[in-house]
Structures are given as C-alpha cells and as structure tokens.
Design a protein around this motif. Structure first.
Motif, PDB file in Angstrom:
ATOM      1  N   MET A   1       0.856  -1.105  -0.014  1.00 12.06           N
ATOM      2  CA  MET A   1      -0.008  -0.085   0.008  1.00 12.06           C
ATOM      3  C   MET A   1       0.870   1.257  -0.008  1.00 12.06           C
ATOM      4  N   ASN A   2       2.028   1.156   0.722  1.00  8.22           N
ATOM      5  CA  ASN A   2       2.758   2.453   0.710  1.00  8.22           C
ATOM      6  C   ASN A   2       3.524   2.467  -0.469  1.00  8.22           C
ATOM      7  N   ALA A   3       3.930   1.604  -1.070  1.00 14.45           N
ATOM      8  CA  ALA A   3       4.516   1.609  -2.278  1.00 14.45           C
ATOM      9  C   ALA A   3       4.052   2.332  -3.362  1.00 14.45           C
ATOM     10  N   ARG A   4       2.427   2.092  -3.363  1.00 15.51           N
ATOM     11  CA  ARG A   4       1.465   2.534  -4.368  1.00 15.51           C
ATOM     12  C   ARG A   4       1.518   4.160  -4.190  1.00 15.51           C
ATOM     13  N   ILE A   5       1.596   4.607  -2.907  1.00 15.65           N
ATOM     14  CA  ILE A   5       1.405   6.119  -2.667  1.00 15.65           C
ATOM     15  C   ILE A   5       2.626   6.740  -3.088  1.00 15.65           C
ATOM     16  N   ILE A   6       3.827   5.993  -2.818  1.00 13.85           N
ATOM     17  CA  ILE A   6       5.202   6.644  -3.179  1.00 13.85           C
ATOM     18  C   ILE A   6       5.214   6.739  -4.715  1.00 13.85           C
ATOM     19  N   LEU A   7       4.547   5.631  -5.560  1.00 13.74           N
ATOM     20  CA  LEU A   7       4.745   5.694  -6.813  1.00 13.74           C
ATOM     21  C   LEU A   7       3.969   6.588  -7.240  1.00 13.74           C
ATOM     22  N   ALA A   8       2.642   6.762  -7.023  1.00  6.71           N
ATOM     23  CA  ALA A   8       1.779   8.017  -7.584  1.00  6.71           C
ATOM     24  C   ALA A   8       2.313   9.464  -6.893  1.00  6.71           C
ATOM     25  N   ILE A   9       2.979   9.644  -6.064  1.00  5.62           N
ATOM     26  CA  ILE A   9       3.573  10.843  -5.707  1.00  5.62           C
ATOM     27  C   ILE A   9       4.780  11.214  -6.872  1.00  5.62           C
TER      28      ILE A   9
END
Length: 86
Positions: free
Chosen positions: A1-9
């Motif tokens: 989940m955290n990796a998706r947020i970082i990728l989106a940013i």
C-alpha cells in the motif's frame, strides 16, 4: 500500500501536472527578472566553485612537482650517513 502511494507521488511530480502547481517564482517564468538574476547567480557560484577547485588542483600539482625534484648538493650532505665520521 505504501509503495503505491510513493509511486503515485513520484509519477505526479514527474508529469507536467506537477509543474502546473508551481508559481512563476518557483518554476521560473522565462520573462521574469528574478529568473535572469537566478541564472546569473548560478553562473557566479559555478565560477567560484571551479576557481576554488582549480586552486586545490594547482596546489596539488605544485606539491607533486616539488616532491619529485632532486635535492640540492648542500641538502644531500645532510642526508648521508655520518656514522663513520663519529
């Protein structure tokens, strides 16, 4: 989940949509005087850094050059073994 947020940013900041959020002062409007002054300041700082690095390099070359020179005759006399003369 955290990796998706970082990728989106990262994707958002890497696209032109992220650049649209920047003001003209931060983004650098091409016709702005502050943009021209910042460019001049960057060139001045590059010149200062390169001159300091050039001075360090020149001093290193000076030390290397003088380390490889042969000794003068009066300096060679102080370096020889004086035990037989005591």
């Amino acid at each position: 989940m955290n990796a998706r947020i970082i990728l989106a940013i990262c994707l958002f900041l890497g696209t032109s949509a992220g650049q649209a959020l920047a003001c003209s002062q931060c983004f650098g409007a091409p016709d702005s005087k502050s943009t021209e002054h910042m460019a001049a300041a960057i060139w001045v700082l590059m010149g200062v850094v390169m001159s300091v690095m050039g001075g360090v390099g020149a001093f290193g070359f000076h030390i290397w050059k003088h380390a490889n020179t042969p000794l003068e005759p009066h300096q060679q006399l102080t370096d020889e073994d004086l035990k037989p003369y005591e």
